[in-house]
Scaffold this motif. Structure first.
Motif, short mmCIF file in Angstrom:
data_model
loop_
_atom_site.label_atom_id
_atom_site.label_comp_id
_atom_site.label_asym_id
_atom_site.label_seq_id
_atom_site.Cartn_x
_atom_site.Cartn_y
_atom_site.Cartn_z
N VAL A 1 -70.49 -6.68 -1.83
CA VAL A 1 -70.52 -4.92 -1.86
C VAL A 1 -68.32 -5.33 -2.22
O VAL A 1 -68.21 -4.45 -2.55
CB VAL A 1 -70.60 -5.62 -0.41
N GLU A 2 -67.93 -6.68 -2.65
CA GLU A 2 -66.81 -6.19 -2.46
C GLU A 2 -66.24 -6.10 -4.27
O GLU A 2 -65.30 -5.03 -4.50
CB GLU A 2 -65.71 -7.98 -2.69
N THR A 3 -66.82 -6.63 -5.30
CA THR A 3 -67.10 -6.01 -6.24
C THR A 3 -67.17 -4.54 -6.14
O THR A 3 -66.28 -3.48 -7.39
CB THR A 3 -67.93 -6.21 -7.35
N ILE B 1 -67.89 -15.14 -7.54
CA ILE B 1 -67.08 -16.03 -8.39
C ILE B 1 -66.70 -14.68 -9.39
O ILE B 1 -67.53 -14.02 -10.41
CB ILE B 1 -67.31 -16.52 -9.11
N CYS B 2 -65.32 -14.27 -9.75
CA CYS B 2 -65.10 -12.94 -10.56
C CYS B 2 -63.81 -13.18 -11.38
O CYS B 2 -63.48 -14.41 -11.44
CB CYS B 2 -64.77 -11.81 -9.99
N GLY B 3 -62.58 -12.36 -11.80
CA GLY B 3 -62.27 -13.14 -12.51
C GLY B 3 -60.57 -12.98 -12.42
O GLY B 3 -59.98 -13.81 -12.51
N THR B 4 -60.68 -13.03 -10.87
CA THR B 4 -59.02 -13.46 -9.68
C THR B 4 -59.79 -14.66 -9.69
O THR B 4 -59.07 -15.65 -9.71
CB THR B 4 -59.64 -12.43 -8.72
N ASP B 5 -60.45 -15.50 -9.63
CA ASP B 5 -61.04 -17.33 -9.39
C ASP B 5 -60.90 -18.00 -10.58
O ASP B 5 -59.83 -18.47 -10.92
CB ASP B 5 -62.53 -17.30 -9.32
N GLY C 1 -62.66 -17.25 -3.25
CA GLY C 1 -63.22 -16.93 -2.73
C GLY C 1 -63.43 -15.77 -1.22
O GLY C 1 -62.79 -15.86 -0.84
N HIS C 2 -63.18 -14.48 -1.91
CA HIS C 2 -63.02 -13.39 -2.17
C HIS C 2 -64.39 -12.86 -1.89
O HIS C 2 -64.16 -11.04 -1.41
CB HIS C 2 -61.94 -12.66 -2.66
N GLU C 3 -65.34 -13.45 -2.14
CA GLU C 3 -66.72 -12.02 -2.46
C GLU C 3 -67.69 -12.96 -1.63
O GLU C 3 -68.22 -13.35 -1.79
CB GLU C 3 -66.88 -11.83 -3.77
N LEU C 4 -67.78 -12.43 -0.58
CA LEU C 4 -68.35 -13.26 0.53
C LEU C 4 -69.96 -12.52 1.40
O LEU C 4 -69.04 -11.73 1.51
CB LEU C 4 -66.82 -13.76 1.82
ZN LIG Z 1 -63.69 -10.66 -7.49
#
Ligand SMILES: [Zn+2]
Ligand SMILES: [Zn+2]
Length: 341
Positions: free
Chosen positions: A143-145, A37-41, A59-62
């Motif tokens: 990995v996404e971050t 979970i990040c700032g985008t969420d 959910g984009h960091e999977l």
């Molecule tokens: Zn993110």
């Protein structure tokens, strides 16, 4: 199956969601195992995220496990653990043709403009799955971050004699710092939050608190010169506007974070110092490949960033608090199965 749906700003619910269809050619059915979970969420929850469409499964960091593959898929097998590249590009626009699919004209981002991974299972394009037998689910979910940080540094191409300032000590700022520190000798992470400064310090970065005499202390740290390369990973308009004045002569300013607001800057000083200003959006396959190999070689270890874990039902309850006070945790990971690997 269950899914967490953000219906509109301020309203996230756990719903019974239709099971995905069987994977077609070029597709893979996966079980979602970890979601970062990040700032985008947080911004989506607060109605402040660029390019966001409601209702949406966030959910984009999977990190996922392959359950079944579509016809013709030979690279992936059931049981493979993968990171999911969440950016789906068209392949034909000018950016895609120039190897910059990360800013495709028709980009679709899982968890932002199409449904993401806060659900038990989903079908994804096989080409978007990155597997490595040596990486754990917790490494894969980061990995996404990390890719966003690697991409920002690739946009700026620092040389060894550059001095780098990273504004913002959240996960994206830390990812930028991780990517840049191997390339330059002088690097400092700065944040308005004392907690984030302390965390960046504990992660091995020189760090400074952004307060009244910040610029003086920055000059002291840098031997009297402003940094030649500044990355703003705050998403704060005030910080982004102020970043121009913190970038030294002939320097480069990269906006990694972004805001829905307009940015103003003083043209005379921008012009006098002949600054380069660059945006950095998402990441490319090349960035991901570098992150994965750095994680495999253990030249990169970001596992300590995960300092809060929750469940699918838990994130529905906790997202309002996390969005209201994002400095409280570095990285929240939703664990969909309780498996500690
Ligand atoms: Zn993110
Ligand atoms: Zn495109």
């Amino acid at each position: 199956m269950q899914a967490a749906v953000l219906e509109s700003p301020g309203s996230m619910v756990l719903v019974d969601h239709a099971d995905p269809a069987d994977p077609g050619p070029g597709e893979v059915l996966v079980a979602v195992r970890r979601v970062g979970i990040c700032g985008t969420d947080h911004h989506a929850y607060r109605g402040m995220q660029n390019f966001f469409v409601y209702p949406r499964v966030l959910g984009h960091e999977l990190a996922v496990e392959v359950l079944a593959v579509g016809a013709g898929e030979t690279r992936l097998r059931p049981g493979d653990l993968c990171a999911v590249l969440p950016y789906v590009s068209c392949g034909t626009c000018y950016g895609c043709q120039r190897g910059r699919a990360n800013c495709c004209d028709r980009i679709d981002v899982m968890g932002v403009t199409r449904d993401g991974g806060l659900r038990e299972r989903m079908v994804v394009p096989a080409s978007h799955l990155f597997t490595d037998p040596d990486l754990t689910l917790d490494q894969l979910v980061l990995v996404e971050t990390l890719g966003v940080g690697w991409h920002a540094v690739a946009r700026a191409q620092p040389q060894p004699d550059d001095s780098v300032l990273v504004l913002g000590g959240g996960p994206i700022g830390l990812a930028v710092a991780q990517a840049a520190r191997a390339k330059v000798d002088l690097l400092v992470v700065a944040d308005v939050s004392a907690d984030r400064v302390a965390f960046a310090d504990a992660s091995g970065h020189d760090s400074l608190l952004v307060d009244r005499d910040f610029e003086e202390r920055l000059l002291d740290h840098n031997g009297g010169l402003l940094p030649s390369m500044v990355f703003d990973a705050t998403g704060s308009r005030a910080s982004m506007e102020n970043a121009f004045a913190l970038t030294g002569s002939c320097g480069t300013l990269v906006f990694v974070g972004h805001t829905t607001e307009s940015i103003r800057f003083e043209n005379p000083s921008f012009h006098a110092r002949e600054l380069d200003l660059r945006a950095s959006r998402n990441a490319t396959v090349a960035d991901w490949t570098e992150v994965i190999s750095a994680a495999r070689d253990r030249t990169l270890d970001a596992l300590g960033w995960v300092n809060h874990r929750t469940t699918l039902a838990g994130i529905v309850d906790e997202l309002p608090g996390l969005a209201a006070d994002p400095g409280r945790v570095v990285k929240t990971v939703v664990d969909l199965d309780g498996d500690p690997t």
